[in-house]
Design a protein around this motif. Structure first.
Motif, mmCIF file in Angstrom:
data_model
loop_
_atom_site.group_PDB
_atom_site.id
_atom_site.type_symbol
_atom_site.label_atom_id
_atom_site.label_comp_id
_atom_site.label_asym_id
_atom_site.label_seq_id
_atom_site.Cartn_x
_atom_site.Cartn_y
_atom_site.Cartn_z
ATOM 1 N N ARG A 225 4.832 -20.345 -4.417
ATOM 2 C CA ARG A 225 3.913 -21.446 -4.109
ATOM 3 C C ARG A 225 3.281 -22.071 -5.348
ATOM 4 O O ARG A 225 3.391 -21.523 -6.452
ATOM 5 C CB ARG A 225 2.820 -20.932 -3.165
ATOM 6 C CG ARG A 225 3.327 -20.651 -1.773
ATOM 7 C CD ARG A 225 2.148 -20.277 -0.885
ATOM 8 N NE ARG A 225 2.352 -19.003 -0.231
ATOM 9 C CZ ARG A 225 1.373 -18.252 0.260
ATOM 10 N NH1 ARG A 225 0.119 -18.628 0.125
ATOM 11 N NH2 ARG A 225 1.635 -17.124 0.877
ATOM 12 N N ARG A 226 2.538 -23.142 -5.084
ATOM 13 C CA ARG A 226 1.960 -23.916 -6.183
ATOM 14 C C ARG A 226 0.762 -23.225 -6.840
ATOM 15 O O ARG A 226 0.354 -23.615 -7.924
ATOM 16 C CB ARG A 226 1.545 -25.300 -5.667
ATOM 17 C CG ARG A 226 2.753 -26.175 -5.314
ATOM 18 C CD ARG A 226 2.340 -27.487 -4.714
ATOM 19 N NE ARG A 226 1.692 -27.316 -3.413
ATOM 20 C CZ ARG A 226 1.158 -28.307 -2.706
ATOM 21 N NH1 ARG A 226 1.165 -29.538 -3.172
ATOM 22 N NH2 ARG A 226 0.605 -28.056 -1.530
ATOM 23 N N SER A 258 2.252 -18.055 8.008
ATOM 24 C CA SER A 258 1.571 -19.291 7.607
ATOM 25 C C SER A 258 0.709 -19.913 8.705
ATOM 26 O O SER A 258 -0.125 -20.755 8.424
ATOM 27 C CB SER A 258 2.593 -20.312 7.110
ATOM 28 O OG SER A 258 3.474 -20.639 8.165
ATOM 29 N N TYR A 279 -2.452 -21.772 2.420
ATOM 30 C CA TYR A 279 -1.072 -21.760 1.907
ATOM 31 C C TYR A 279 -0.817 -22.836 0.855
ATOM 32 O O TYR A 279 0.110 -22.712 0.059
ATOM 33 C CB TYR A 279 -0.059 -21.902 3.055
ATOM 34 C CG TYR A 279 0.342 -20.558 3.606
ATOM 35 C CD1 TYR A 279 -0.550 -19.809 4.369
ATOM 36 C CD2 TYR A 279 1.584 -20.000 3.321
ATOM 37 C CE1 TYR A 279 -0.213 -18.555 4.842
ATOM 38 C CE2 TYR A 279 1.935 -18.749 3.793
ATOM 39 C CZ TYR A 279 1.032 -18.027 4.543
ATOM 40 O OH TYR A 279 1.368 -16.785 4.998
ATOM 41 N N ASN A 280 -1.597 -23.902 0.916
ATOM 42 C CA ASN A 280 -1.365 -24.991 -0.037
ATOM 43 C C ASN A 280 -2.571 -25.234 -0.940
ATOM 44 O O ASN A 280 -2.715 -26.325 -1.502
ATOM 45 C CB ASN A 280 -0.971 -26.261 0.729
ATOM 46 C CG ASN A 280 0.425 -26.122 1.342
ATOM 47 O OD1 ASN A 280 1.399 -25.847 0.626
ATOM 48 N ND2 ASN A 280 0.530 -26.256 2.647
ATOM 49 N N ALA A 283 -3.151 -26.284 -5.537
ATOM 50 C CA ALA A 283 -1.832 -26.891 -5.751
ATOM 51 C C ALA A 283 -1.651 -27.400 -7.171
ATOM 52 O O ALA A 283 -0.521 -27.610 -7.624
ATOM 53 C CB ALA A 283 -1.626 -28.037 -4.758
ATOM 54 N N ILE A 291 5.962 -26.032 -1.388
ATOM 55 C CA ILE A 291 4.933 -26.527 -0.470
ATOM 56 C C ILE A 291 5.249 -25.954 0.906
ATOM 57 O O ILE A 291 6.374 -26.096 1.411
ATOM 58 C CB ILE A 291 4.930 -28.072 -0.417
ATOM 59 C CG1 ILE A 291 4.682 -28.631 -1.815
ATOM 60 C CG2 ILE A 291 3.876 -28.568 0.565
ATOM 61 C CD1 ILE A 291 4.889 -30.138 -1.929
ATOM 62 N N THR A 292 4.277 -25.285 1.495
ATOM 63 C CA THR A 292 4.500 -24.685 2.819
ATOM 64 C C THR A 292 4.226 -25.738 3.887
ATOM 65 O O THR A 292 3.099 -26.222 4.006
ATOM 66 C CB THR A 292 3.573 -23.469 3.016
ATOM 67 O OG1 THR A 292 3.767 -22.559 1.925
ATOM 68 C CG2 THR A 292 3.870 -22.765 4.328
#
Lengths: 388, 186
Positions: A225-226, A258, A279-280, A283, A291-292
């Motif tokens: 992830r970011r 998620s 989750y994001n 970023a 990106i989820t």
């Protein structure tokens, strides 16, 4: 009390010493008592008719039937299975923490001989009685607090007798995956953070594998992830030589969780194509990261040392239930259940000399439809556990 | 006290160290907190819901053995175990003293309303043997019986008139036997 504590201590020493003069010879009676103690955590009185019955089966060479007498005792569930399940249900792995829906569901699953794979896929829960019970007031089970289970625990309610299966598991979560969607699991692993803990603990609890054991530097960073820095401390090499080993696999699987968060005492489920905001988050740490957008996941931990986890079936999917299916179908899950039950019943971790027995018991466990009650019996009667 | 300790130590050495023999056999362990609580309840017949035992347990369980590993036995754990046994024995003796003599599990011959001097050595020994059967599933050896008899006499000799002596003497004897390794090992 006027008598001195010191007298107790010295007396205790004596009695310890005295006890040794009665060291065991391997008789059927001792085997029966050992089996009962190991499986229930409590002794079997010499006057209990079950002792004679167990001895009879042992003399006939049928240890399984003798063990079955012990597993029919309520304390097998209230003590042994409770001990087995309790530390798995919270982040601290605390054996003294209170009863909760996770633990109750494990106890019920064992008692009703439900396929253990359902522990990660089933749409059910076990709860106790509520309302006025024997003059005591027990609150109804709730998705926003643990009060029901707290009172069951405080009142020493006989879980072996009183737990009942309810289905569906939740009125608010449309997707159930056994223990992974219990309130206790949610509180332990969906609270704050990034839900990576849920992946970590799934492997720790159900595959007996830590992140150190799982990490594999050969996996891709495609799903990382970011919020993960690709050059921690200014060094891209650090990411490639350390971080990706865990994050590559963990973030690949993280999508399974998620839709889940834990807020205000309850699991919060994000439906309608949404995912939890966490989750994001962050970023800007690495804007080109994954990106989820949904609950899809992929398992990259299938090669090198992780090949021996014996993956069977799809290695990618959507949602928590499919994830639970992948985990519970693996050989690693079966082996972990065997190792955990061995530790619980035999009171020690398996030695290298026990590996053959572990292998055989795992085979048997899978052949017998993942029946945990039978597994505990098998483990208890195995020569590795029973000793001489 | 020192004299008793030396005697006990000698007996302990003569009898051999059970702890050492247990450490050699890694398959032996002691009951963890949950197993211990329900075992004491089972052996004494005191309900696990008894307010005094459940209150003590909720406060002390983290000091009892968490995993049954004999290598982790320490002083606070031993004290907590002994204290838990004493709470169960208190409730047990209290219940026995309240019951009619012929309805008691162990103390049929004991007159709780009289002094210790009215309880013969033979009756005391009989109670000790019954504790042994109830808690250990075997008879007490003559050495074990002698030490518990000696404990009874010590308490009697040190009595300062605090409350009823007879229940206190039997509570102490019950506690020492209930919290011994024969009850704890699994």
């Amino acid at each position: 009390m006027t008598w001195k504590l010191g007298s107790f201590m010295t007396l205790l020493m004596l009695v310890i010493g005295g006890g040794s003069s009665h060291a065991s010879t391997s008789s059927s009676r001792e085997v029966a008592q050992k089996l009962f103690n190991r499986l229930t955590g409590t002794p079997l009185r010499p006057s209990d008719p079950r002792l004679a019955e167990m001895v009879r089966w042992i003399d006939q060479g049928d240890l399984q039937k003798a063990a079955a007498i012990a597993t029919d005792d309520d304390q097998f569930y209230n003590v042994r299975i409770r001990n087995f399940a309790q530390p798995l249900s919270d982040r601290e792995e605390n054996p003294t923490s209170g009863l909760n829906d996770f633990v109750a569901t494990v106890i019920g699953t064992v008692r009703d001989e439900i396929d253990a794979r359902q522990l990660l896929t089933g749409d059910y829960l076990y709860v106790g009685p509520s309302g006025a019970v024997d003059g005591r007031r027990i609150p109804v089970p709730s998705e926003v607090n643990n009060n029901h289970f707290d009172v069951l625990d405080a009142q020493f309610i006989n879980l072996a007798k009183e737990l009942k299966k309810v289905t569906p598991q939740s009125s608010t979560i449309p997707e159930s995956a056994g223990l992974l969607t219990t309130r206790a699991w949610g509180e332990a692993h969906y609270t704050a953070g990034t839900n990576r803990r849920a992946v970590e603990f799934t492997f720790k609890v159900f595959m007996c594998r830590t992140m150190d054991q799982m990490q594999d530097l050969s996996v891709t960073d495609e799903w990382v992830r970011r919020d993960v820095d690709r050059a921690p401390g200014g060094s891209a090499l650090t990411f490639q030589s350390k971080c990706v080993g865990c994050h590559g696999g963990m973030d690949g699987l993280g999508g399974a969780f998620s839709r889940f968060d834990f807020k205000q005492g309850a699991i919060q489920y994000y439906s309608g194509g949404r995912v939890a905001q966490k989750y994001n988050q962050n970023a800007d740490v690495y804007p080109f990261g994954h990106i989820t957008i949904d609950d899809s996941w992929v398992n990259y931990w299938t090669k090198n040392q992780n090949e021996k986890l014996g993956w069977r079936g799809p290695l990618s999917g959507k949602g928590i239930k499919a994830f639970g299916e992948m985990i519970s179908r693996s050989r690693g899950f079966s082996q972990c259940m065997v190792r955990r039950s061995f530790r619980e019943v035999c009171k020690r971790d398996p030695h290298s000399s026990d590996e053959e027995a572990i292998h055989e018991i795992t085979e048997q466990f899978e052949k017998e439809n993942y029946n945990l009650k039978r597994l505990f019996q098998e483990v208890a009667i195995s020569p590795s556990c029973l000793g001489e | 006290m020192i004299k008793s300790f030396v005697v006990v130590l000698l007996v302990f050495l003569l009898e051999g160290s059970a702890v050492a023999s247990i450490q050699k056999r890694d398959s032996v362990s002691i009951r963890n907190f949950r197993e211990l609580y329900l075992t004491f309840s089972l052996l004494t017949g005191v309900s696990p819901n008894h307010p005094e035992t459940s209150d003590y347990f909720s406060r002390a369980k983290s000091r009892l053995s968490l995993d049954g590993d004999v290598r982790k036995i320490n002083a606070p754990m031993t004290l907590a175990t002994t204290s838990l046994a004493s709470v169960f024995c208190h409730a047990f003796i209290e219940s026995e003293a309240r019951s009619m003599a012929d309805q008691r599990r162990i103390h049929e011959e004991v007159n709780f309303s009289q002094g210790m001097s009215a309880i013969s050595r033979a009756t005391r020994a009989q109670v000790i043997q019954r504790y042994a059967q109830a808690f250990w599933g075997r008879s007490a050896s003559s050495v074990e019986e002698g030490v518990v008899l000696n404990l009874m006499e010590q308490i009697e000799a040190n009595d300062q008139g605090e409350g009823e002596l007879v229940p206190r003497v039997f509570e102490a004897s019950c506690t020492s036997m209930l919290s011994s390794l024969d009850s704890l090992k699994i």
